[in-house]
Each structure stands twice: as structure tokens, then as C-alpha cells.
Design a protein around this motif. Structure first.
Motif, PDB file in Angstrom:
ATOM      1  N   VAL A  23       3.563  69.756  32.831  1.00  0.00           N
ATOM      2  CA  VAL A  23       3.661  68.514  32.071  1.00  0.00           C
ATOM      3  C   VAL A  23       2.324  68.234  31.394  1.00  0.00           C
ATOM      4  CG1 VAL A  23       4.093  66.031  32.199  1.00  0.00           C
ATOM      5  CG2 VAL A  23       5.390  67.600  33.667  1.00  0.00           C
ATOM      6  N   PRO A  80      -0.199  62.170  26.045  1.00  0.00           N
ATOM      7  CA  PRO A  80       1.053  61.934  25.305  1.00  0.00           C
ATOM      8  C   PRO A  80       1.180  62.781  24.046  1.00  0.00           C
ATOM      9  CG  PRO A  80       0.108  59.858  26.041  1.00  0.00           C
ATOM     10  CD  PRO A  80      -0.908  60.924  26.331  1.00  0.00           C
ATOM     11  N   TRP A 128       3.378  65.744  24.456  1.00  0.00           N
ATOM     12  CA  TRP A 128       4.801  65.571  24.738  1.00  0.00           C
ATOM     13  C   TRP A 128       5.677  65.912  23.539  1.00  0.00           C
ATOM     14  CZ3 TRP A 128       4.259  60.079  27.315  1.00  0.00           C
ATOM     15  CH2 TRP A 128       3.548  60.229  28.519  1.00  0.00           C
ATOM     16  N   ARG A 134       7.130  70.299  27.772  1.00  0.00           N
ATOM     17  CA  ARG A 134       5.946  69.723  28.404  1.00  0.00           C
ATOM     18  C   ARG A 134       6.043  68.210  28.573  1.00  0.00           C
ATOM     19  NH1 ARG A 134       1.241  72.504  28.345  1.00  0.00           N
ATOM     20  NH2 ARG A 134       0.025  70.808  27.442  1.00  0.00           N
ATOM     21  N   ARG A 135       7.233  67.655  28.306  1.00  0.00           N
ATOM     22  CA  ARG A 135       7.426  66.229  28.489  1.00  0.00           C
ATOM     23  C   ARG A 135       7.750  65.908  29.944  1.00  0.00           C
ATOM     24  NH1 ARG A 135      11.774  65.639  23.665  1.00  0.00           N
ATOM     25  NH2 ARG A 135      10.366  66.098  21.913  1.00  0.00           N
ATOM     26  N   PRO A 136       7.393  64.714  30.396  1.00  0.00           N
ATOM     27  CA  PRO A 136       7.870  64.269  31.711  1.00  0.00           C
ATOM     28  C   PRO A 136       9.393  64.167  31.701  1.00  0.00           C
ATOM     29  CG  PRO A 136       6.141  62.827  30.856  1.00  0.00           C
ATOM     30  CD  PRO A 136       6.558  63.716  29.731  1.00  0.00           C
ATOM     31  N   LEU A 150      12.019  61.330  29.816  1.00  0.00           N
ATOM     32  CA  LEU A 150      11.365  60.642  28.707  1.00  0.00           C
ATOM     33  C   LEU A 150      12.322  60.555  27.522  1.00  0.00           C
ATOM     34  CD1 LEU A 150       8.790  59.340  27.560  1.00  0.00           C
ATOM     35  CD2 LEU A 150       8.157  61.613  26.703  1.00  0.00           C
ATOM     36  N   LEU A 169       9.664  55.773  25.957  1.00  0.00           N
ATOM     37  CA  LEU A 169       8.374  55.802  25.274  1.00  0.00           C
ATOM     38  C   LEU A 169       7.996  54.410  24.775  1.00  0.00           C
ATOM     39  CD1 LEU A 169       6.073  57.610  24.305  1.00  0.00           C
ATOM     40  CD2 LEU A 169       7.370  57.998  22.200  1.00  0.00           C
ATOM     41  N   LEU A 174       7.261  59.996  36.059  1.00  0.00           N
ATOM     42  CA  LEU A 174       5.943  59.765  35.467  1.00  0.00           C
ATOM     43  C   LEU A 174       5.302  58.464  35.919  1.00  0.00           C
ATOM     44  CD1 LEU A 174       3.710  60.476  33.377  1.00  0.00           C
ATOM     45  CD2 LEU A 174       5.015  59.134  31.708  1.00  0.00           C
TER      46      LEU A 174
END
Length: 412
Positions: free
Chosen positions: A94, A98, A101, A106-108, A111, A116, A145
Motif C-alpha cells: 500500500v 495518497p 493511490w 497500491r490503494r488501501p 477506498l 476519499l 486504513l
């Protein structure tokens, strides 16, 4: 003229350094056998817990530079934070910033655009509420997250933690390079406490350990003497005192000073497990453990906001946590042998690790409770989470107050 610094935790060391570098005579008094406070190393040299700094902690990083220790703090996961979800056994990397992202992988987890926007709203000033309430409409993002960030930064469960304080953390993380993660390559003892003491000694400061302050004698709104039991140090009219002690000690010494009386615990577990390769830092979701720090000399695990687990015995904690550590190590291909049976482990319990960071405002103590006494300690800055960063800021603020001098400028 002597500046007496009572307490050799991070706040006391940072304040003492500012005083000593200004050319003042500084005497540090520490109740414990060794300096460091909550950053104190264990007798074998390992840390008492898993400590990390972010790029946003500019004052703490500047302090490391001032004591010649900045290069010892390394970035273990520059490509992103390895995170293992123990619920579905998915391992992913992750992005800490930000900006990273933008790549879906690689985003939580969880999401969405709505999530967001909720993060952006949290970073804006406004009426306080709990973190859980602020993300009630985004439970997946809360789990993957927001809650891990909450317990890491505030050491308070999301159901209780202040969304306003977490918003302050998020605002700081928006700065360039602010989300970079740093850990001490060898530990807080050799990479923070020892170089701080050595630098202070170079500037003429003295340290006396095993000296617990029993009482502050005062008259006419001034401290007149420091009672250490076997020794009473009379204060000259020009002497100043920095009281850099935990809130319960400050309340004992100065009962009129408002101080937090509700604290949150942290459970740390240290496994005697030799490893190969570089230092690694791994996050865990859905288990008892939250953060795993792997160094060649052993594995350290932290459970923050540990109300339900701080009472576990060493053996029970090891049996419950080691399978989580082992799965994480195997999932991310860490070198070495990771046996099924847990290795020898030792638990370190900090039952009053930090004040609880709830929506009820923390007490705001006066910086100068007496004419020649200034308070320091992360708990004296109620608008910030109680962290290493807040400790350094408080110590430098108290030193500047005692000297009536401006604070050092934060790095750009």
C-alpha cells in the motif's frame, strides 16, 4: 545559573539540548536507572516497543540531526507498506502517500470516491466526533486504513478516538515527503538516546540517574529547592527548572496543575529470532498484532490501544501473535527460518503509554506553573497526539520559555 531538567525522556533531552547549546549550565535528573523515558531501551539493548517516525515529524527529525543520529534512521519500505490482511490472507503493498493511490494495486482496500472525500473532510477543521462515527458510511476503508492509522497515531480505538486530532495528522501527511516512514536501524537506545546523551555531554550537561524528585519546595510562587530524598538541591534566585515528567508525576509534584488522568496501554512483544536481510516493517489487519518490525537481532511486535490484550501473559501473547508474524514473513518472502512454534518471547507492557485521545478535550496545563518552572512532555500539548514529535516540541518550547528565546525554525 543552572537549568535543572527533571526527567531524561525525549522531552527532557530535547529541552536540555537547546539549553546546553545556548551555553547554559544544565543538570539532568532522571528517576530511572537509565535515560530515555518511554523511548528507553531494555537491558539487552532492544527497544521497549516498535517506534517509527514519518517525514511529517520534521521537528523530531531535526532533533535527530542535531544529535548526529539522522543517518541511523532508515526508510525500510520505500516502495510502500507491506500489509497482510489476516481475514482473507491477501498480501499487498500500500502506498503511504495518497499520490501513490492512483495505481489501483497500491490503494488501501475499500477506498472509493466517497471514502476519499471523507478523508478530505476529516482533514478540514470542524466539530469533533469519533473517528468511527466519521467513517460509519465507509466501514471497509475504516478497517483497512483509517483505524490502523488511528491506533498508530492516537493509541486510542476508533470508537473513542478524536476525529479532530486524526485530522491534524492527515493535514501534516499532505506535505511533500511527509508520508515517508523511518525507523531506527539498530533501536532507540543506540540511535536516539545514546547520541542525545553524548551530544549533551559534549556541551557540558551532566546526567544523574536514579534520582527521583520527591517534592518541589516553593515559596511566593517560586520553586526554592528540589527534594530528591537523600539530597535537597537549593535553587539560587537565577536558577530555572524544566519539569519533563509524565502527567501523573507532574500532578504529584504540582497538584494544582491540570493533567490527563485517563491513559491508553500498549503491548509490545519481542521475539528472540535472528533474521537475515534488511530491516523490514509490516502492517497487519484483522489480527491481534498491528505492526511488525524485523531487525537482524529480533522481531518486535506492537499492539496499540491494547485495552483487551495488555493483560495477556507472555506465553499466551506469543502463542497468539507468532502465527500472525510467521504468515506475514512468509507472505512477503522474508529470508530465514520461520518455524511454527513461537521462539522465546518477552512482553513489555506500557499500561499508561499515552493519554487517551478521545473527543473530550485533554487538560491544557500552564507552560509556567511557577515563576521559575516550565513544564515539558508530550501530554502538555493537547492539540497534538502524544508522540515523539510532540515530546521534542514540548521540550524545546519549555526551554525557549525558560530562556525567553524564540523556538528553532522547523525545517522547510
Amino acid at each position: 545559573m543552572t537549568f535543572h531538567v527533571v526527567g531524561a525522556g525525549v522531552a527532557g533531552l530535547a529541552g536540555a539540548l537547546l539549553l546546553a547549546k545556548a551555553g547554559h549550565r544544565v543538570a539532568i535528573h532522571e528517576a530511572a536507572p537509565s535515560p530515555g523515558g518511554r523511548a528507553r531501551a531494555l537491558p539487552d539493548g532492544t527497544d521497549n516497543g516498535t517506534h517509527a517516525l514519518l517525514g511529517a515529524n520534521r521537528v523530531a527529525l531535526r532533533f535527530l540531526g542535531a544529535i548526529g543520529a539522522r543517518d541511523a534512521w532508515i526508510e525500510p519500505e520505500p516502495a510502500g507498506l507491506p500489509v497482510l490482511d489476516l481475514a482473507d490472507h491477501q498480501a499487498r503493498c500500500v502506498a503511504l502517500s495518497p499520490l501513490g493511490w492512483a495505481r489501483g494495486a497500491r490503494r488501501p482496500g475499500g477506498l472509493t470516491l466517497g471514502g476519499l472525500l471523507a478523508l478530505m473532510r476529516l482533514a478540514l477543521p470542524g466539530a469533533d466526533r469519533t473517528v468511527a462515527a466519521a467513517f460509519a458510511a465507509h466501514p471497509a476503508l475504516l478497517r483497512t486504513l483509517v483505524e490502523p492509522l488511528t491506533v498508530a497515531a492516537l493509541n486510542t480505538p476508533a470508537e473513542e478516538a478524536s476525529a479532530r486530532l486524526l485530522g491534524i495528522v492527515l493535514r501534516r501527511l499532505a506535505l511533500p515527503g511527509a508520508a515517508k516512514l523511518f525507523v531506527a536501524s539498530r533501536g532507540l537506545g543506540p540511535d536516539l538516546v545514546a547520541p542525545a546523551i553524548a551530544t549533551l555531554a559534549c556541551h557540558g550537561a551532566t546526567l544523574r540517574s536514579g534520582a527521583r524528585l520527591r517534592a518541589i519546595l516553593r515559596e511566593g510562587g517560586r520553586a526554592t529547592a528540589l527534594d530528591f530524598g537523600e539530597e535537597i538541591i537549593a535553587l539560587q534566585p537565577e536558577d530555572e527548572v524544566m519539569l519533563a515528567v509524565p502527567p501523573w508525576e507532574a500532578a504529584r509534584l504540582l497538584p494544582e496543575v491540570p493533567a490527563p488522568d485517563r491513559h491508553a496501554p500498549i503491548l509490545n512483544l519481542h521475539f528472540a529470532h535472528a533474521t537475515e536481510g534488511p530491516v523490514r516493517f509490516i502492517g497487519l489487519l484483522g489480527g491481534l498484532a498491528q505492526w511488525v518490525l524485523v531487525r537482524p537481532g529480533g522481531v518486535a511486535v506492537t499492539v496499540s490501544a491494547a485495552d483487551d490484550s495488555v493483560g495477556l501473559s507472555d506465553d499466551v501473547a506469543a502463542v497468539r501473535i507468532w502465527p500472525e508474524v510467521r504468515e506475514a514473513a512468509l507472505s512477503f518472502g522474508l529470508p530465514g527460518d520461520w518455524p511454527v512454534a513461537p521462539p522465546r518471547a518477552r512482553a513489555v507492557r506500557e499500561r499508561r503509554a499515552t493519554p487517551r485521545h478521545g473527543i473530550t478535550p485533554r487538560p491544557r496545563p500552564p507552560r509556567r506553573p511557577l515563576a521559575n518552572v516550565a513544564l515539558a512532555g508530550d501530554w502538555t500539548l493537547p492539540d497534538l497526539p502524544a508522540t515523539i514529535e510532540a515530546a521534542v516540541r514540548s521540550g524545546e518550547t519549555a526551554a525557549a520559555v525558560l530562556m525567553s528565546a524564540p523556538l528553532p525554525k522547523d525545517p522547510a
